[in-house]
Design an enzyme around this catalytic site. Structure first.
Site, PDB file in Angstrom:
ATOM      1  N   LYS A 179     -10.469  11.603  17.194  1.00  0.00           N
ATOM      2  CA  LYS A 179     -10.277  10.177  16.969  1.00  0.00           C
ATOM      3  C   LYS A 179      -9.074   9.770  17.838  1.00  0.00           C
ATOM      4  CE  LYS A 179      -8.381   6.425  15.018  1.00  0.00           C
ATOM      5  NZ  LYS A 179      -8.228   5.681  16.270  1.00  0.00           N
ATOM      6  N   GLY A 232       1.905  11.337  16.555  1.00  0.00           N
ATOM      7  CA  GLY A 232       2.048   9.881  16.408  1.00  0.00           C
ATOM      8  C   GLY A 232       3.266   9.556  15.564  1.00  0.00           C
ATOM      9  N   SER A 233       3.168   8.460  14.829  1.00  0.00           N
ATOM     10  CA  SER A 233       4.336   7.970  14.086  1.00  0.00           C
ATOM     11  C   SER A 233       4.596   8.817  12.832  1.00  0.00           C
ATOM     12  CB  SER A 233       4.099   6.521  13.672  1.00  0.00           C
ATOM     13  OG  SER A 233       3.050   6.458  12.737  1.00  0.00           O
ATOM     14  N   ASN A 234       5.819   8.746  12.337  1.00  0.00           N
ATOM     15  CA  ASN A 234       6.168   9.476  11.113  1.00  0.00           C
ATOM     16  C   ASN A 234       5.403   8.944   9.914  1.00  0.00           C
ATOM     17  OD1 ASN A 234       8.315  10.346  12.906  1.00  0.00           O
ATOM     18  ND2 ASN A 234       9.068  11.327  11.046  1.00  0.00           N
ATOM     19  N   GLY A 237       1.912  10.249  10.122  1.00  0.00           N
ATOM     20  CA  GLY A 237       1.976  11.705   9.979  1.00  0.00           C
ATOM     21  C   GLY A 237       2.131  12.117   8.519  1.00  0.00           C
ATOM     22  N   GLU A 254       3.034  16.306  14.807  1.00  0.00           N
ATOM     23  CA  GLU A 254       4.116  16.107  15.770  1.00  0.00           C
ATOM     24  C   GLU A 254       4.462  14.632  15.746  1.00  0.00           C
ATOM     25  OE1 GLU A 254       5.909  18.282  17.020  1.00  0.00           O
ATOM     26  OE2 GLU A 254       4.621  19.985  16.553  1.00  0.00           O
ATOM     27  N   CYS A 288       7.798  11.025  22.846  1.00  0.00           N
ATOM     28  CA  CYS A 288       8.547  11.490  21.672  1.00  0.00           C
ATOM     29  C   CYS A 288       9.743  12.315  22.102  1.00  0.00           C
ATOM     30  CB  CYS A 288       7.648  12.260  20.721  1.00  0.00           C
ATOM     31  SG  CYS A 288       6.878  13.663  21.483  1.00  0.00           S
ATOM     32  N   GLU A 387      13.884   5.536  15.846  1.00  0.00           N
ATOM     33  CA  GLU A 387      13.101   5.713  17.072  1.00  0.00           C
ATOM     34  C   GLU A 387      12.642   4.342  17.577  1.00  0.00           C
ATOM     35  OE1 GLU A 387       9.060   7.532  17.008  1.00  0.00           O
ATOM     36  OE2 GLU A 387       9.822   8.763  18.650  1.00  0.00           O
TER      37      GLU A 387
HETATM   38  N1  LIG Z   1       5.360  11.148  18.569  1.00  0.00           N
HETATM   39  C1  LIG Z   1       4.701  10.450  19.468  1.00  0.00           C
HETATM   40  O1  LIG Z   1       4.389  10.953  20.523  1.00  0.00           O
HETATM   41  C2  LIG Z   1       4.300   9.061  19.152  1.00  0.00           C
HETATM   42  C3  LIG Z   1       5.075   8.279  18.309  1.00  0.00           C
HETATM   43  N2  LIG Z   1       4.686   7.024  18.060  1.00  0.00           N
HETATM   44  C4  LIG Z   1       5.587   6.189  17.220  1.00  0.00           C
HETATM   45  O2  LIG Z   1       4.812   5.402  16.348  1.00  0.00           O
HETATM   46  C5  LIG Z   1       5.057   4.017  16.544  1.00  0.00           C
HETATM   47  C6  LIG Z   1       3.793   3.231  16.273  1.00  0.00           C
HETATM   48  O3  LIG Z   1       2.746   3.616  17.150  1.00  0.00           O
HETATM   49  P1  LIG Z   1       1.245   3.685  16.612  1.00  0.00           P
HETATM   50  O4  LIG Z   1       0.298   3.708  17.727  1.00  0.00           O
HETATM   51  O5  LIG Z   1       1.046   2.597  15.590  1.00  0.00           O
HETATM   52  O6  LIG Z   1       1.252   5.121  15.899  1.00  0.00           O
HETATM   53  P2  LIG Z   1       0.253   5.700  14.818  1.00  0.00           P
HETATM   54  O7  LIG Z   1       0.873   6.893  14.211  1.00  0.00           O
HETATM   55  O8  LIG Z   1      -0.198   4.632  13.910  1.00  0.00           O
HETATM   56  O9  LIG Z   1      -1.018   6.123  15.696  1.00  0.00           O
HETATM   57  C7  LIG Z   1      -1.306   7.431  16.117  1.00  0.00           C
HETATM   58  C8  LIG Z   1      -2.764   7.765  15.802  1.00  0.00           C
HETATM   59  O10 LIG Z   1      -2.969   7.722  14.390  1.00  0.00           O
HETATM   60  C9  LIG Z   1      -4.048   6.823  14.087  1.00  0.00           C
HETATM   61  N3  LIG Z   1      -3.838   6.217  12.784  1.00  0.00           N
HETATM   62  C10 LIG Z   1      -3.276   5.016  12.488  1.00  0.00           C
HETATM   63  N4  LIG Z   1      -3.285   4.788  11.157  1.00  0.00           N
HETATM   64  C11 LIG Z   1      -3.851   5.873  10.586  1.00  0.00           C
HETATM   65  C12 LIG Z   1      -4.151   6.243   9.239  1.00  0.00           C
HETATM   66  N5  LIG Z   1      -3.874   5.447   8.206  1.00  0.00           N
HETATM   67  N6  LIG Z   1      -4.730   7.439   9.025  1.00  0.00           N
HETATM   68  C13 LIG Z   1      -5.006   8.265  10.040  1.00  0.00           C
HETATM   69  N7  LIG Z   1      -4.793   7.955  11.341  1.00  0.00           N
HETATM   70  C14 LIG Z   1      -4.206   6.778  11.615  1.00  0.00           C
HETATM   71  C15 LIG Z   1      -4.024   5.840  15.245  1.00  0.00           C
HETATM   72  O11 LIG Z   1      -5.237   5.125  15.342  1.00  0.00           O
HETATM   73  P3  LIG Z   1      -5.249   3.627  15.966  1.00  0.00           P
HETATM   74  O12 LIG Z   1      -4.779   3.763  17.370  1.00  0.00           O
HETATM   75  O13 LIG Z   1      -6.665   3.233  15.865  1.00  0.00           O
HETATM   76  O14 LIG Z   1      -4.320   2.827  15.115  1.00  0.00           O
HETATM   77  C16 LIG Z   1      -3.764   6.777  16.399  1.00  0.00           C
HETATM   78  O15 LIG Z   1      -4.939   7.466  16.756  1.00  0.00           O
HETATM   79  C17 LIG Z   1       5.585   3.959  17.972  1.00  0.00           C
HETATM   80  O16 LIG Z   1       6.363   2.819  18.188  1.00  0.00           O
HETATM   81  C18 LIG Z   1       6.381   5.218  18.046  1.00  0.00           C
HETATM   82  O17 LIG Z   1       7.635   5.040  17.452  1.00  0.00           O
HETATM   83  C19 LIG Z   1       3.534   6.507  18.568  1.00  0.00           C
HETATM   84  C20 LIG Z   1       2.738   7.218  19.395  1.00  0.00           C
HETATM   85  C21 LIG Z   1       3.097   8.567  19.780  1.00  0.00           C
HETATM   86  O1  LIG Z   2       7.695  15.289  27.168  1.00  0.00           O
HETATM   87  C1  LIG Z   2       6.507  15.586  27.227  1.00  0.00           C
HETATM   88  O2  LIG Z   2       6.006  16.027  28.268  1.00  0.00           O
HETATM   89  C2  LIG Z   2       5.612  15.504  26.015  1.00  0.00           C
HETATM   90  C3  LIG Z   2       5.995  14.387  25.115  1.00  0.00           C
HETATM   91  C4  LIG Z   2       5.141  14.282  23.925  1.00  0.00           C
HETATM   92  O3  LIG Z   2       4.591  15.231  23.451  1.00  0.00           O
HETATM   93  C5  LIG Z   2       4.956  12.977  23.279  1.00  0.00           C
HETATM   94  O4  LIG Z   2       5.575  12.012  23.686  1.00  0.00           O
HETATM   95  O5  LIG Z   2       4.149  12.913  22.346  1.00  0.00           O
END
Ligand SMILES: NC(=O)C1=CN([C@@H]2O[C@H](COP(=O)(O)OP(=O)(O)OC[C@H]3O[C@@H](n4cnc5c(N)ncnc54)[C@H](OP(=O)(O)O)[C@@H]3O)[C@@H](O)[C@H]2O)C=CC1
Ligand SMILES: O=C(O)CCC(=O)C(=O)O
Length: 485
Positions: A179, A232-234, A237, A254, A288, A387
């Site tokens: 997904k 993705g986001s905390n 997660g 992560e 991240c 963040e």
């Molecule tokens: N650690 C990292 O690398 C990342 C951190 N982030 C952080 O998160 C913030 C928000 O970004 P965002 O894109 O909203 O991050 P999310 O954590 O919401 O999205 C990451 C993934 O999770 C999916 N998702 C969203 N809601 C749910 C749920 N309830 N259950 C299961 N899966 C879900 C998203 O789908 P969909 O896209 O359809 O919403 C996407 O595929 C950023 O500003 C940043 O701070 C974001 C991206 C990467």
């Molecule tokens: O720094 C990188 O190459 C990887 C970063 C990463 O895993 C992320 O932003 O989710």
């Protein structure tokens, strides 16, 4: 099928490109110019998800019974397909999430290398012989796949992150339901096409697009998903971790970072400036592992600040497909608004905005923002704690190296950290005392090598590691075998 710009991307279920039963689609927009539609993606429902999970379950037995070498061969083929289409896929990534074309090409090439690395893993050992207390018995460990793995990925690395989760999942015998982030689902579909071109059996990899709250939540809740790997986001997660735990599924998370760079009094300042810019502002700060706190010893604070400002002012912000652009737009309107709101918050909390932080003139229909540098940042301010996931650097002045490491550790996150120093003692103290999963000396905080374990401490991860040989720990279960005649 190879998708053309502006076309509709279907779900990939049981080896076939399939429209959602809902008949609904969503556009995926170019963040450099939101009037450009990169493609339409399916707004899927639970029914689509259930079909995809059924397909992955049906394909499981035959896939796990193949040898690791045979599964690896298919990954080599997927790598070759991705390599053949590197420029096209990188261009789609730039158009869909904004990072510059050279960065997108670098990421896609990394995807090729990851596939080849895990293809090779199909031939490596999966267990140990352990002496039994019974001299007539043979005791050893082997590993078995989890079953069906749900892969939920973000938009900031739309090729590398799905691949560094899917490749080990597959080579160790799992089938996959991907997904992808809605922001970058067209790019993800092209990656899935490479697996299709490689000839993976039907059902071994499936992709369903749609809302996180519908499809992501469906993956959390579905009993047919045996493990979930997420970046993705905390907030999301934690939801995944709690949901998976409640029904006994394995999970790996992560999440965020608030990564520091320490610039010691004896640092090579030019090197430290270049690394701070690259680590903090490449990909518009949307990693991240991005540097966001710049902790500088007072002895070199002023010259470092001057050099940093001179360089940041030279960075050209624009469309990632323009070869003169150094930094592309934020990936979405909500990312742009988050960055602008943190800039406001920094000013209102008393930090000094030295440069940037505004929407540049002529931004048109793009989600651009100038890189921002803040001075007089105190560790308890929001811009030093939360963040931002954008191009914002917060300069924090400290007196001693001990204070620098204490400040660097004063965060709920623990993903990556770096230090610039020429002193071996300072390097060793930093390596020992820094609470982060990735510590780097005289190198930027971002930059992950595919053959090494990657993951964070504290709130940055579920304390598991991905990539390199560490991946086997998540994607398999150990079975201890005791045999006696
Ligand atoms: N650690 C990292 O690398 C990342 C951190 N982030 C952080 O998160 C913030 C928000 O970004 P965002 O894109 O909203 O991050 P999310 O954590 O919401 O999205 C990451 C993934 O999770 C999916 N998702 C969203 N809601 C749910 C749920 N309830 N259950 C299961 N899966 C879900 C998203 O789908 P969909 O896209 O359809 O919403 C996407 O595929 C950023 O500003 C940043 O701070 C974001 C991206 C990467
Ligand atoms: O720094 C990188 O190459 C990887 C970063 C990463 O895993 C992320 O932003 O989710």
């Amino acid at each position: 099928m190879a998708f053309q710009a502006g076309e509709t991307v279907f779900n990939y279920i049981n080896g076939e490109w399939t429209p959602s039963v809902t008949g609904q689609t969503d556009p995926s927009l170019n963040p450099s110019d939101k009037s450009q539609i990169v493609g339409y993606i399916q707004r899927s429902s639970k029914e689509d998800l259930n079909r995809a999970i059924d397909a992955a379950q049906q394909a499981q037995l035959a896939w796990r019974k193949l040898s690791g070498a045979a599964r690896g061969d298919l990954l080599y083929k997927a790598a070759n397909a991705l390599e053949r289409r590197l420029d096209e896929i990188a261009e789609t990534m730039t158009r869909e999430m904004g990072k510059t074309f050279p960065e997108a090409k670098g990421e896609t090439a990394r995807g090729v290398a990851i596939l080849r690395y895990y293809a090779g893993e199909g031939m490596r050992k999966v267990g140990d012989v352990i002496p039994s207390t019974d001299s007539e018995a043979l005791m050893f460990t082997t590993r078995v796949p989890l079953g069906v793995v749900g892969v939920i990925t973000p938009w900031n690395f739309p090729v590398a992150i799905p691949i560094w989760k899917i490749a080990p999942a597959l080579v160790y015998g799992n089938t996959v339901l991907l997904k992808p982030a809605s922001e970058t689902a067209v790019t993800a579909a092209k990656v899935v096409e490479c697996f299709h071109e490689a000839g993976l059996p039907a059902g071994v990899i499936n992709m369903v697009t749609g809302k996180g709250s519908e499809i992501g939540q469906g993956i959390i809740d579905h009993k047919g998903i045996n493990g979930i790997t997420f970046t993705g986001s905390n907030e999301t997660g934690k939801r995944i971790g709690m949901g998976a735990l409640a029904r006994g599924a394995k999970y790996q998370l992560e999440m965020g970072g608030k990564n520091p760079v320490i610039v010691a009094a004896d640092a090579d300042l030019d090197l430290a400036v270049e690394a701070t810019i690259s680590g903090g502002l490449r990909s518009t700060g949307q990693k991240c592992t991005a540097t966001s706190r710049v902790i500088v010893q007072s002895a070199v604070y002023k010259p470092f600040k001057q050099k940093l400002l001179e360089r940041v002012k030279q960075l050209k912000v624009g469309d990632g497909m323009d070869p003169s652009t150094w930094m592309g737009p934020c990936a979405s309107e909500s990312q742009q608004q988050t960055v602008l709101s943190y800039v406001e918050k920094g000013i209102s909390e008393g930090a000094t905005l030295l440069y940037g932080g505004k929407v540049p003139d002529g931004a048109g229909d793009g989600y651009f923002v100038e890189p921002a540098v803040f001075d007089n940042v105190k560790p308890d301010m929001a811009i030093a704690k939360e963040e931002i996931f954008g191009p914002v650097l917060a300069l924090i002045k400290v007196e001693t190296l001990e204070e620098a490491v204490r400040t660097a550790n004063d965060t709920e996150f623990g993903l990556s950290a770096s230090i610039f120093t020429r002193n071996i003692g300072s390097m060793l103290s930093f390596i020992n005392d820094m609470e982060a999963g990735l510590v780097r000396v005289n190198a930027e905080s971002a930059g992950v090598e595919l053959q090494a374990p990657f993951g964070g401490m504290k709130q940055s991860s579920s304390h598991s590691r991905e990539q390199g040989q560490a991946a086997i720990e998540f994607f398999t279960s150990i079975k201890t075998v005791f045999v006696k005649q």
